[in-house]
Design a protein around this motif. Sequence first.
Motif, short mmCIF file in Angstrom:
data_model
loop_
_atom_site.label_atom_id
_atom_site.label_comp_id
_atom_site.label_asym_id
_atom_site.label_seq_id
_atom_site.Cartn_x
_atom_site.Cartn_y
_atom_site.Cartn_z
N TYR A 53 0.84 -1.20 0.00
CA TYR A 53 0.00 0.00 0.00
C TYR A 53 0.87 1.25 0.00
CZ TYR A 53 -4.28 -2.57 1.07
OH TYR A 53 -5.35 -3.42 1.00
N ARG A 54 0.25 2.31 -0.47
CA ARG A 54 0.83 3.63 -0.28
C ARG A 54 -0.30 4.53 0.22
NH1 ARG A 54 1.19 7.11 -5.88
NH2 ARG A 54 -0.98 6.84 -6.49
N VAL A 55 0.07 5.63 0.85
CA VAL A 55 -0.94 6.62 1.22
C VAL A 55 -0.64 7.90 0.45
CG1 VAL A 55 -1.28 5.63 3.53
CG2 VAL A 55 0.29 7.54 3.24
N VAL A 56 -1.69 8.60 0.10
CA VAL A 56 -1.51 9.90 -0.57
C VAL A 56 -2.13 10.95 0.34
CG1 VAL A 56 -1.88 11.27 -2.64
CG2 VAL A 56 -1.63 8.78 -2.83
N LEU A 57 -1.32 11.93 0.72
CA LEU A 57 -1.75 13.04 1.57
C LEU A 57 -1.93 14.28 0.70
CD1 LEU A 57 1.03 11.91 3.80
CD2 LEU A 57 -1.15 12.36 4.89
N ALA A 58 -2.67 15.25 1.21
CA ALA A 58 -2.95 16.50 0.48
C ALA A 58 -3.59 16.20 -0.87
CB ALA A 58 -1.70 17.36 0.31
N GLU A 59 -4.41 15.15 -0.89
CA GLU A 59 -5.15 14.79 -2.11
C GLU A 59 -6.50 15.50 -2.08
OE1 GLU A 59 -5.31 13.88 -5.25
OE2 GLU A 59 -4.62 11.82 -4.97
N HIS A 60 -6.95 15.99 -3.21
CA HIS A 60 -8.31 16.54 -3.28
C HIS A 60 -9.03 15.96 -4.49
CE1 HIS A 60 -11.79 19.01 -2.65
NE2 HIS A 60 -11.72 19.43 -3.90
N ASP A 61 -8.54 16.31 -5.69
CA ASP A 61 -9.14 15.80 -6.92
C ASP A 61 -8.32 14.61 -7.41
OD1 ASP A 61 -9.99 15.30 -9.55
OD2 ASP A 61 -10.51 17.39 -9.89
N MET A 62 -8.95 13.42 -7.35
CA MET A 62 -8.26 12.18 -7.73
C MET A 62 -7.79 12.19 -9.19
SD MET A 62 -8.19 9.63 -5.47
CE MET A 62 -8.88 9.15 -3.91
N LYS B 268 -6.56 14.72 -10.87
CA LYS B 268 -5.58 15.76 -11.22
C LYS B 268 -4.37 15.68 -10.30
CE LYS B 268 -8.93 19.30 -12.69
NZ LYS B 268 -9.61 20.50 -12.18
N GLU B 269 -3.21 15.96 -10.86
CA GLU B 269 -2.00 16.14 -10.07
C GLU B 269 -1.98 17.63 -9.74
OE1 GLU B 269 1.08 14.72 -8.05
OE2 GLU B 269 0.12 13.40 -9.49
N GLU B 270 -2.31 17.96 -8.48
CA GLU B 270 -2.50 19.38 -8.14
C GLU B 270 -1.26 20.04 -7.55
OE1 GLU B 270 -7.14 19.82 -7.13
OE2 GLU B 270 -6.19 18.10 -6.18
N GLY B 271 -0.25 19.23 -7.20
CA GLY B 271 0.99 19.84 -6.73
C GLY B 271 1.40 19.49 -5.31
N PRO B 272 0.51 19.69 -4.31
CA PRO B 272 0.94 19.47 -2.92
C PRO B 272 0.87 18.02 -2.43
CG PRO B 272 -1.25 20.41 -2.93
CD PRO B 272 -0.82 20.33 -4.37
N GLU B 273 0.41 17.10 -3.29
CA GLU B 273 0.25 15.71 -2.84
C GLU B 273 1.58 15.12 -2.36
OE1 GLU B 273 -2.66 16.13 -6.38
OE2 GLU B 273 -0.63 16.78 -5.90
N GLN B 274 1.47 14.28 -1.34
CA GLN B 274 2.62 13.50 -0.86
C GLN B 274 2.23 12.03 -0.92
OE1 GLN B 274 4.40 14.77 2.90
NE2 GLN B 274 3.44 16.79 2.68
N PRO C 249 -21.50 6.35 -8.67
CA PRO C 249 -20.08 6.49 -8.96
C PRO C 249 -19.30 6.94 -7.73
CG PRO C 249 -21.28 8.41 -9.74
CD PRO C 249 -22.31 7.45 -9.21
N ARG C 250 -18.01 6.62 -7.71
CA ARG C 250 -17.16 7.13 -6.65
C ARG C 250 -16.88 8.60 -6.90
NH1 ARG C 250 -13.25 3.08 -3.77
NH2 ARG C 250 -12.29 5.02 -3.15
N ALA C 251 -16.73 9.34 -5.84
CA ALA C 251 -16.42 10.77 -5.97
C ALA C 251 -14.99 10.93 -6.48
CB ALA C 251 -16.58 11.45 -4.62
N THR C 252 -14.78 11.95 -7.30
CA THR C 252 -13.41 12.23 -7.73
C THR C 252 -12.78 13.29 -6.83
OG1 THR C 252 -14.25 13.83 -9.33
CG2 THR C 252 -13.77 11.63 -10.15
N THR C 253 -13.62 14.15 -6.22
CA THR C 253 -13.09 15.14 -5.27
C THR C 253 -13.55 14.76 -3.87
OG1 THR C 253 -15.03 16.54 -5.66
CG2 THR C 253 -13.05 17.04 -6.94
N LEU C 254 -12.76 15.14 -2.87
CA LEU C 254 -13.07 14.79 -1.48
C LEU C 254 -14.43 15.36 -1.08
CD1 LEU C 254 -11.98 13.44 1.13
CD2 LEU C 254 -11.10 15.71 1.78
N GLN C 255 -15.26 14.49 -0.51
CA GLN C 255 -16.60 14.88 -0.07
C GLN C 255 -16.67 14.90 1.46
OE1 GLN C 255 -19.32 15.29 -2.61
NE2 GLN C 255 -17.38 15.41 -3.74
#
Length: 263
Positions: free
Chosen positions: A76-85, A87-93, A163-169
């Motif tokens: 597994y990996r975790v993605v932090l600072a994710e909002h829109d699945m 798009k690569e928005e920049g701050p993701e870790q 459908p699954r959400a693409t942005t955090l709800q």
Amino acid sequence: MERVLVLLLLLITTVSGCGVTSYQPNNSRVVNGVEARPYSWPWQVSLESFFPTCGGTLIAPNWVLTAAHCITFHTYRVVLAEHDMNKEEGPEQSIMVAKMFIHPKWNDNCVSCGNDIALLKLEKSAVINDKVQPACLPQHGATLAHNQPCYVTGWGRLYSGGPRATTLQQALLPVVDHNTCSQGDWWGSSAKTTMVCAGGESEAACHGDSGGPLNCKGRDGKWYVQGVTSFVDGRGCNTPQKPTVFTRVATFIPWISETMARN
């Protein structure tokens, strides 16, 4: 010089704290879910194997809390600072999971037996910043009041079979106390004291939200992860008198503390 020191101290205090967000959440009383303000839940993580599978909560720079039933793969990996699945928005870790600890009493053939909780140790610590912060853990044995407003967050299905959400709800889920939730026409004996019920009818978590947090604001103004999203009714996410059931984090504080200290 004195002012610089004060500023440094303030920065250190903010970074070492928990449950504080730089981007205030939209605390509207919308019950059936809205898109969250980006980065307003900075402890929310996306848990991913070959694809996004569950949610989770950052509780320390290198520790994530999630549901035991989410752990079905080896890597597994975790993605932090994710909002829109999408798009690569920049701050993701994106950080790989080094070790997984499933509660020893978890039985994957019986979700309603409880103990649906797991800890993930990350390969490296997350960079704590304005978009990535740990949530606070509640005190051992802490209880929630009936109708206390809490929020569930995640990228799960927008409705049963949808459908699954693409942005955090996020959705407002008022707490349903144990006496109510354990009544025969509610969840009955499936609702244990090691669980928290919240929401019901149009307010619910849904498939894909599993493992994510039930966020409740404390009297100190900080956000606490009081629940780990565990299960909903098999007939649908929004079944009346079948609120979403969460693992009650406050009952597992000794196990969490011990696991983190030993590893």
